[in-house]
Scaffold this motif. Structure first.
Motif: not given
Length: 335
Positions: A183-191
């Protein structure tokens, strides 16, 4: 603090296990702090157990003395409901937790931060040869927690675009599993604090900061699924906007406050908000084979039992990359 209790004798269907390693999970923190209002003390947490079989009951055929085996979150179920019949015993209404629960004999269950345990063979998993036992520990909860919904919802096809929201113990497993699936993976974080490690250490393809309005808008309608591992209350709408038509937001964090969203966010893309809970014994064994086949490794910090209180303090501050594993075998237990 040190605590002594007596294990039941090994019954005909039981496996007596000397514990070598046990992972430390965020839900252990919830339990010891009574965040869910259901904790009973004294409590021995720990539900990512890897150990050596010392004795097997007369009916046990799958395991033999000397084998290295694993035990996850469950040690009992009713065996007759729809969930049990479908081999998804984690959804049985009468499931028995490996600790802070009452077993069929009326005794309190105690977990993996202990020298040994006795578990019914149905809830013991085989560990493929070649996997390091300390590496396996986090897979028995965090690993299968991510693998199970990807498998169940048909999200194992290469080429999908996935989002991992929150980069803790479960989130880091999410990146590893999703990348191994192609998969193409995007990490989403608050900072942006974890950007370098997400992209360089874990091999994620993209990194989004949830407060970056422009970045979030540019990523709208781009993801097939998001695995939401955040274990505290948070708004869902910013993340729902990232999903494509028919995209799924899969909730994994244990949160004891209501979450909110407005219905058009879901309706105008036929999107789903769903949840998933650990995985079955069958899925756990399947995931371990997948882990071995893909040559994956967990990122862990090994500690001994005398460090456990400090480990919990650090876990609460998200100060671990990415999972503590207690070396139980190498710890000194006070007599």
């Amino acid at each position: 603090t040190p605590y002594t209790y007596t294990l039941r004798n090994t019954g005909p269907d039981d496996v007596y296990i000397k514990i070598h390693y046990c992972g430390v999970c965020h839900s252990d923190l919830h339990q010891i702090k009574n965040d869910l209002g259901m904790s009973n003390y004294p409590m021995v947490p720990g539900h990512e157990v890897v150990g050596e079989v010392l004795e097997v009951g007369s009916n046990v055929t799958r395991f033999k003395v000397g084998e290295i085996v694993g035990v996850g979150l469950l040690v009992g179920c009713c065996k007759s409901c729809r969930a049990c019949d479908s081999e998804i015993e984690q959804y049985c209404n009468k499931k028995i937790w490996s600790y802070n629960d009452v077993y069929t004999d009326g005794k309190i269950t105690q977990g993996g931060f202990a020298e040994s345990t006795v578990v019914e063979q149905k809830f013991v998993v085989k560990i493929p040869e070649g996997l390091a036992p300390e590496q396996v520990a986090p897979l028995l909860c965090a690993g299968v927690t991510v693998y199970s919904p990807l498998s169940h919802f048909g999200l194992k096809t290469p080429g999908l675009r996935g989002g991992i929201l929150g980069l803790g113990g479960v989130g880091h497993m999410g990146v590893k599993v999703a990348k191994a699936l192609g998969h193409h993976v995007t990490v989403i974080s608050s900072s942006d604090k974890k950007k370098k490690e997400a992209l360089e250490d874990l091999g994620a393809d993209n990194y989004l900061v949830s407060s970056d309005t422009v970045g979030m808008q540019e990523a709208a309608d781009s993801l097939d699924y998001i695995i939401d591992t955040v274990p505290v209350g948070h708004p869902l709408e910013p993340y729902l906007s990232l999903l494509k038509i028919d995209g799924k937001l899969i909730l994994m964090g244990v949160i004891n406050t209501p979450l909110q969203f407005v219905t058009p966010m879901v309706m105008l893309g036929r999107k789903s908000i769903t949840g998933s809970f650990v995985g079955s014994v069958k899925e756990t064994e399947e995931m371990l084979e997948f882990w071995k086949e893909k040559g994956l490794t967990s990122m862990i910090e090994i500690v001994t039992m005398d460090y456990i209180n400090k480990a919990f303090e650090r876990l609460e501050k998200n100060d671990v990359r990415y999972r503590f594993v207690v070396d139980v075998k190498g710890s000194k237990f006070e007599e």
